[in-house]
Write a protein that holds these residues in place. Structure first.
Motif, short mmCIF file in Angstrom:
data_model
loop_
_atom_site.label_atom_id
_atom_site.label_comp_id
_atom_site.label_asym_id
_atom_site.label_seq_id
_atom_site.Cartn_x
_atom_site.Cartn_y
_atom_site.Cartn_z
N ALA A 1 0.84 -1.20 0.00
CA ALA A 1 0.00 0.00 0.00
C ALA A 1 0.87 1.25 0.00
O ALA A 1 2.03 1.22 0.44
CB ALA A 1 -0.91 0.00 1.22
N GLY A 2 0.31 2.35 -0.48
CA GLY A 2 1.01 3.61 -0.46
C GLY A 2 1.02 4.21 0.94
O GLY A 2 0.17 3.91 1.77
N GLY A 3 2.00 5.05 1.20
CA GLY A 3 2.12 5.68 2.51
C GLY A 3 3.17 4.99 3.36
O GLY A 3 3.55 3.84 3.13
N ALA A 4 3.65 5.72 4.36
CA ALA A 4 4.77 5.24 5.17
C ALA A 4 4.43 4.01 5.99
O ALA A 4 5.29 3.21 6.33
CB ALA A 4 5.26 6.36 6.09
N GLY A 5 3.15 3.85 6.35
CA GLY A 5 2.78 2.70 7.15
C GLY A 5 3.24 2.84 8.59
O GLY A 5 3.52 3.95 9.06
N PRO A 6 3.36 1.74 9.32
CA PRO A 6 3.18 0.37 8.83
C PRO A 6 1.70 0.07 8.52
O PRO A 6 0.81 0.66 9.12
CB PRO A 6 3.69 -0.49 9.98
CG PRO A 6 3.47 0.35 11.20
CD PRO A 6 3.69 1.77 10.76
N HIS A 7 1.49 -0.86 7.58
CA HIS A 7 0.16 -1.16 7.10
C HIS A 7 -0.31 -2.53 7.59
O HIS A 7 0.50 -3.46 7.70
CB HIS A 7 0.14 -1.19 5.57
CG HIS A 7 0.55 0.11 4.94
ND1 HIS A 7 -0.26 1.22 4.97
CD2 HIS A 7 1.68 0.47 4.28
CE1 HIS A 7 0.35 2.22 4.34
NE2 HIS A 7 1.54 1.78 3.92
N PRO A 8 -1.61 -2.67 7.87
CA PRO A 8 -2.14 -4.02 8.09
C PRO A 8 -1.84 -4.84 6.86
O PRO A 8 -1.85 -4.33 5.73
CB PRO A 8 -3.63 -3.78 8.29
CG PRO A 8 -3.91 -2.47 7.62
CD PRO A 8 -2.67 -1.65 7.81
N THR A 9 -1.58 -6.12 7.06
CA THR A 9 -1.09 -6.96 5.97
C THR A 9 -1.82 -8.29 5.96
O THR A 9 -1.97 -8.93 7.00
CB THR A 9 0.42 -7.18 6.09
OG1 THR A 9 1.09 -5.90 6.07
CG2 THR A 9 0.96 -8.04 4.97
N ALA A 10 -2.24 -8.70 4.77
CA ALA A 10 -2.95 -9.97 4.61
C ALA A 10 -2.11 -10.92 3.78
O ALA A 10 -1.51 -10.53 2.77
CB ALA A 10 -4.30 -9.74 3.94
N LEU A 11 -2.08 -12.17 4.19
CA LEU A 11 -1.51 -13.25 3.39
C LEU A 11 -2.66 -13.93 2.67
O LEU A 11 -3.62 -14.39 3.30
CB LEU A 11 -0.78 -14.25 4.30
CG LEU A 11 -0.21 -15.50 3.60
CD1 LEU A 11 0.87 -15.12 2.61
CD2 LEU A 11 0.31 -16.50 4.63
N LEU A 12 -2.59 -13.98 1.34
CA LEU A 12 -3.68 -14.49 0.52
C LEU A 12 -3.30 -15.87 -0.02
O LEU A 12 -2.31 -16.01 -0.74
CB LEU A 12 -3.95 -13.52 -0.63
CG LEU A 12 -5.08 -13.88 -1.60
CD1 LEU A 12 -6.42 -13.97 -0.88
CD2 LEU A 12 -5.15 -12.84 -2.73
N LEU A 13 -4.11 -16.89 0.33
CA LEU A 13 -3.83 -18.27 -0.04
C LEU A 13 -4.81 -18.76 -1.09
O LEU A 13 -6.02 -18.71 -0.89
CB LEU A 13 -3.92 -19.17 1.20
CG LEU A 13 -3.03 -18.77 2.39
CD1 LEU A 13 -3.26 -19.73 3.56
CD2 LEU A 13 -1.56 -18.73 1.99
N HIS A 14 -4.27 -19.25 -2.20
CA HIS A 14 -5.14 -19.75 -3.26
C HIS A 14 -5.56 -21.20 -3.00
O HIS A 14 -5.00 -21.89 -2.15
CB HIS A 14 -4.48 -19.61 -4.63
CG HIS A 14 -3.27 -20.48 -4.86
ND1 HIS A 14 -3.34 -21.85 -4.99
CD2 HIS A 14 -1.95 -20.17 -5.02
CE1 HIS A 14 -2.14 -22.35 -5.23
NE2 HIS A 14 -1.27 -21.35 -5.23
N GLY A 15 -6.52 -21.64 -3.77
CA GLY A 15 -7.05 -22.98 -3.61
C GLY A 15 -6.36 -24.00 -4.49
O GLY A 15 -5.17 -23.87 -4.82
N TYR A 16 -7.12 -24.98 -4.94
CA TYR A 16 -6.59 -26.18 -5.60
C TYR A 16 -7.00 -26.19 -7.05
O TYR A 16 -8.20 -26.29 -7.34
CB TYR A 16 -7.16 -27.39 -4.86
CG TYR A 16 -6.69 -28.75 -5.32
CD1 TYR A 16 -5.38 -29.14 -5.12
CD2 TYR A 16 -7.58 -29.66 -5.90
CE1 TYR A 16 -4.96 -30.41 -5.50
CE2 TYR A 16 -7.17 -30.91 -6.27
CZ TYR A 16 -5.85 -31.28 -6.08
OH TYR A 16 -5.44 -32.54 -6.45
N PRO A 17 -6.08 -26.02 -7.98
CA PRO A 17 -4.63 -25.90 -7.82
C PRO A 17 -4.14 -24.45 -7.75
O PRO A 17 -2.96 -24.21 -7.59
CB PRO A 17 -4.11 -26.54 -9.11
CG PRO A 17 -5.14 -26.16 -10.13
CD PRO A 17 -6.47 -26.21 -9.39
#
Length: 301
Positions: A66-82
């Motif tokens: 994200a733009g801006g100095a942050g720190p920013h909330p952060t999400a880890l995005l997990l894909h499915g199968y496959p």
């Protein structure tokens, strides 16, 4: 039972079980992050191609900062199968409202080193979270506001990852598959899984029989119904489509019922939504994004 976003967002404890009509979700928005670019900030929003390791294997990641100095909330995005459905539209919308989002491939998937195994998905997600923490200053990551979001088999991995890492603040399971119950499916469904898996050349050292054997041998470990105690006290969003033919709505209902029946059920902060749409919420992607973004904004504080 039908309700609206305002009612949902005021429920902060216990379980919410609703059938949500995905209409009217944009009432009162001054700026719509789905359609509006954010104002320019310094440093600017950017993308970072990165590599991290899990059990000695090199895995690719893609960080949307994200733009801006942050720190920013952060999400880890997990894909499915496959991993054909990556939900990157959701990732970009989250960045527009000030979140970093890291997308990754598991071991043995889409060119990552190592062998693909379902059990590795949680291990690899935990390694990705650790990489974000170790590089928090460089990536402008708020380590106190980490979320894990996963779709389908990735939803299964997201819930197991959140349960294993107490420093994850909130967890989102999108059409989350309870793989601990898959081995109980009928013979036709199991045969279909084997046929489909045999065609997944993008998964290394993998075929249908290997997958079915892992599901059979790890039923107890993979059963999401046992995770209630490990998720107690943290917000969890479960979202499923009423027309989902891959992970039927009954899978989520069964999971919620098990968590409610657990001794810690009263301390669980779970929002369980049944919404219009199929497994990928096709035809409802805009409302789907707004729902997830609003929930994260109000619960991952």
């Amino acid at each position: 039972m039908a309700t609206n976003l305002t009612m949902i967002n005021h429920v902060r404890c216990g379980f919410v079980l609703v059938a949500l009509a995905l209409t009217g979700c944009d009432a009162g928005r001054a700026v719509d992050p789905v359609f509006s670019d954010p104002p320019e900030r310094r440093p600017a929003a950017t993308n970072v191609e990165l590599t991290f390791t899990s059990s000695g294997a090199r895995l690719p990641g893609y960080l949307m900062m994200a733009g801006g100095a942050g720190p920013h909330p952060t999400a880890l995005l997990l894909h499915g199968y496959p991993g054909n459905e990556k939900n990157l539209d959701l990732a970009l919308t989250l960045r527009r409202v000030g979140w970093n989002v890291m997308f990754m491939h598991y071991r043995g998937a889409w060119g990552s080193e190592g062998a693909f195994r379902i059990a590795h998905m949680r291990e690899d997600a935990l390694a990705a979270l650790e990489h974000l923490r170790q590089n928090a200053e460089e990536f402008r990551v708020d380590s106190q506001r980490l979320a894990v979001i996963g779709h389908s088999m990735g939803g299964h991995a997201a819930l197991r990852t959140g349960a294993a890492d107490a420093n994850v603040q909130c967890v989102v399971g999108l059409a989350a598959a309870n793989l601990g119950r898959y081995a109980d499916r009928d013979a036709e469904t199991r045969a279909a899984f084997v046929r489909y898996s045999d065609a997944l050349f993008m998964l290394e050292d993998w075929d249908g029989e290997t997958g079915l054997r892992e599901l059979e041998q790890r039923q107890a470990e993979f059963d999401l119904r046992q995770l209630g105690p490990s998720l107690a006290g943290r917000p969890v969003l479960l979202l499923t489509g009423l027309k989902d033919g891959v992970v039927p709505v009954d899978v989520q209902r069964d999971l919620v019922a098990a968590w409610q029946a657990d001794a810690v059920g009263a301390s669980l902060d779970v929002t369980a939504l049944e919404v219009a749409g199929d497994h990928s919420f096709t035809g409802h992607r805009i409302a789907f994004q707004r729902l997830v973004v609003d929930w994260l904004s109000q619960n991952c504080l």
